[in-house]
Design a protein around this motif. Structure first.
Motif, mmCIF file in Angstrom:
data_model
loop_
_atom_site.group_PDB
_atom_site.id
_atom_site.type_symbol
_atom_site.label_atom_id
_atom_site.label_comp_id
_atom_site.label_asym_id
_atom_site.label_seq_id
_atom_site.Cartn_x
_atom_site.Cartn_y
_atom_site.Cartn_z
ATOM 1 N N LEU A 119 94.096 115.261 66.758
ATOM 2 C CA LEU A 119 93.859 116.605 66.447
ATOM 3 C C LEU A 119 94.146 117.416 67.488
ATOM 4 O O LEU A 119 94.124 117.307 68.743
ATOM 5 N N PRO A 120 94.728 118.669 67.182
ATOM 6 C CA PRO A 120 94.848 119.628 68.344
ATOM 7 C C PRO A 120 93.976 120.103 69.183
ATOM 8 O O PRO A 120 92.826 120.415 68.874
ATOM 9 N N ASN A 121 94.210 119.762 70.447
ATOM 10 C CA ASN A 121 93.448 120.246 71.445
ATOM 11 C C ASN A 121 92.200 119.307 71.756
ATOM 12 O O ASN A 121 91.129 119.765 72.495
ATOM 13 N N ALA A 122 92.233 118.199 71.022
ATOM 14 C CA ALA A 122 90.991 117.376 71.138
ATOM 15 C C ALA A 122 90.973 116.584 72.348
ATOM 16 O O ALA A 122 92.161 116.328 72.894
ATOM 17 N N PRO A 123 89.968 116.428 72.923
ATOM 18 C CA PRO A 123 89.928 115.739 74.132
ATOM 19 C C PRO A 123 90.150 114.378 74.289
ATOM 20 O O PRO A 123 89.820 113.637 72.978
ATOM 21 N N PRO A 124 90.734 113.750 75.255
ATOM 22 C CA PRO A 124 90.844 112.111 74.909
ATOM 23 C C PRO A 124 89.674 111.203 74.788
ATOM 24 O O PRO A 124 88.667 111.442 75.357
ATOM 25 N N HIS A 125 89.920 110.281 74.175
ATOM 26 C CA HIS A 125 88.643 109.563 74.193
ATOM 27 C C HIS A 125 88.916 107.923 74.900
ATOM 28 O O HIS A 125 90.170 107.406 74.816
ATOM 29 N N PRO A 126 88.161 107.562 75.580
ATOM 30 C CA PRO A 126 88.291 106.234 76.442
ATOM 31 C C PRO A 126 88.652 104.860 75.454
ATOM 32 O O PRO A 126 89.214 103.749 75.967
ATOM 33 N N ARG A 127 88.252 104.866 74.283
ATOM 34 C CA ARG A 127 88.292 103.686 73.448
ATOM 35 C C ARG A 127 89.514 103.977 72.328
ATOM 36 O O ARG A 127 90.012 103.023 71.545
ATOM 37 N N PHE A 128 90.088 105.003 72.121
ATOM 38 C CA PHE A 128 91.006 105.363 71.124
ATOM 39 C C PHE A 128 92.226 106.319 71.364
ATOM 40 O O PHE A 128 92.015 107.278 72.148
ATOM 41 N N SER A 129 93.254 106.171 71.114
ATOM 42 C CA SER A 129 94.442 107.229 71.571
ATOM 43 C C SER A 129 95.314 106.964 70.180
ATOM 44 O O SER A 129 96.041 105.770 69.828
ATOM 45 N N VAL A 130 95.705 107.933 69.627
ATOM 46 C CA VAL A 130 96.527 108.061 68.400
ATOM 47 C C VAL A 130 98.009 107.714 68.852
ATOM 48 O O VAL A 130 98.509 106.800 68.082
ATOM 49 N N ALA A 131 98.220 108.247 69.907
ATOM 50 C CA ALA A 131 99.712 108.088 70.435
ATOM 51 C C ALA A 131 99.979 106.397 70.622
ATOM 52 O O ALA A 131 100.877 105.840 70.178
ATOM 53 N N ALA A 132 98.957 105.814 71.120
ATOM 54 C CA ALA A 132 98.869 104.273 71.544
ATOM 55 C C ALA A 132 98.856 103.474 70.404
ATOM 56 O O ALA A 132 99.531 102.454 70.147
ATOM 57 N N ASP A 133 97.833 103.902 69.269
ATOM 58 C CA ASP A 133 97.594 102.963 68.190
ATOM 59 C C ASP A 133 98.126 103.558 66.800
ATOM 60 O O ASP A 133 98.145 102.909 65.696
ATOM 61 N N LYS A 134 98.897 104.431 66.939
ATOM 62 C CA LYS A 134 99.749 105.008 65.730
ATOM 63 C C LYS A 134 100.245 103.979 64.935
ATOM 64 O O LYS A 134 100.134 103.609 63.675
ATOM 65 N N GLU A 135 101.549 103.064 65.715
ATOM 66 C CA GLU A 135 102.041 102.019 65.034
ATOM 67 C C GLU A 135 101.483 101.149 64.387
ATOM 68 O O GLU A 135 101.548 100.532 63.181
#
Length: 235
Positions: free
Chosen positions: A79-95
């Protein structure tokens, strides 16, 4: 046939996800007639990172001409401008997440499937968060146990085995022998010092023979026999 099903599915999705879709199309328009985005907000595990804002990912959906007989074209973004979450990352989990949707796509070919894909995507992402929470808890528990084991070592000696007992006995006997030798050396040293400080005492005969007693008195006084003779002559 395919286009009619696409239009019908989109009408259903608008009723199910009115805010999730209009968030990206406030004026009611989409990217195109066959492409749109849905915001998917995740629910973190219970009591997990309460201060962190729940993560949201964006599912991009594009219909190929033959959909639903052909798989939709999907993509994920944060989501644009969303703060990072310690348990989830779209960039890392996308694939991993997109790969996790493949079975659901194959099982639902020929049917409208976007709602099912959103549900499956949500479950997969939340499962990742749960697994990471559990892994962090295990890591904390292992660290605590390791610290406890180190602390307990202070109160436990080495386990006694035949080998450790024999080693202890040999070390003990060696220490006792070394201590006996030290004490013997110290005793001999004390005796040696005593002999130097106190010369041996002489007997009375040895004192007389060495002229240390008796002779001085004989030079000053005459023997008792000669004195008696002198007394007789005088009379």
């Amino acid at each position: 046939m395919g286009r009619e099903e696409q239009i019908e599915e989109r009408e259903v999705l608008d009723s199910i996800f009115p805010e999730e879709i209009t968030a990206f199309a406030p004026d009611g328009t989409d990217i195109s007639d066959t492409e749109y985005r849905i915001a998917v907000t995740l629910n973190p595990p219970d009591d997990d990172e309460k201060e962190a804002e729940p993560p949201t990912l964006v599912l991009h959906v594009r219909y190929p001409e033959a959909y639903p007989d052909e798989a939709p074209i999907l993509d994920l973004s944060p989501l644009p401008n969303a703060p990072p979450h310690p348990r989830f990352s779209v960039a890392a989990d996308k694939e991993q997440l997109l790969k996790g949707l493949e079975d659901t796509i194959q099982e639902n070919l020929g049917m409208a499937m976007v709602f099912t894909l959103v549900t499956t995507l949500t479950e997969l992402a939340e499962q990742l968060m749960t697994e990471r929470k559990e892994a962090a808890e295990r890591e904390r528990e292992e660290a605590l146990l390791a610290a406890e084991r180190e602390e307990n070592k202070k109160f436990h000696g080495t386990p006694v085995t035949p080998e450790t007992f024999l080693k202890w006995r040999d070390d003990f006997m060696r220490e006792m022998e070394e201590q006996r030798q030290r004490e013997e050396e110290e005793r001999l040293a004390e005796l040696k010092k005593a002999k130097i400080k106190e010369p041996p005492r002489l007997t009375g005969k040895q004192l007389w023979e060495r002229g240390l007693i008796g002779k001085g008195e004989e030079e000053d006084e005459e023997p008792p026999t000669e004195q008696v003779e002198k007394l007789k002559v005088a009379a």
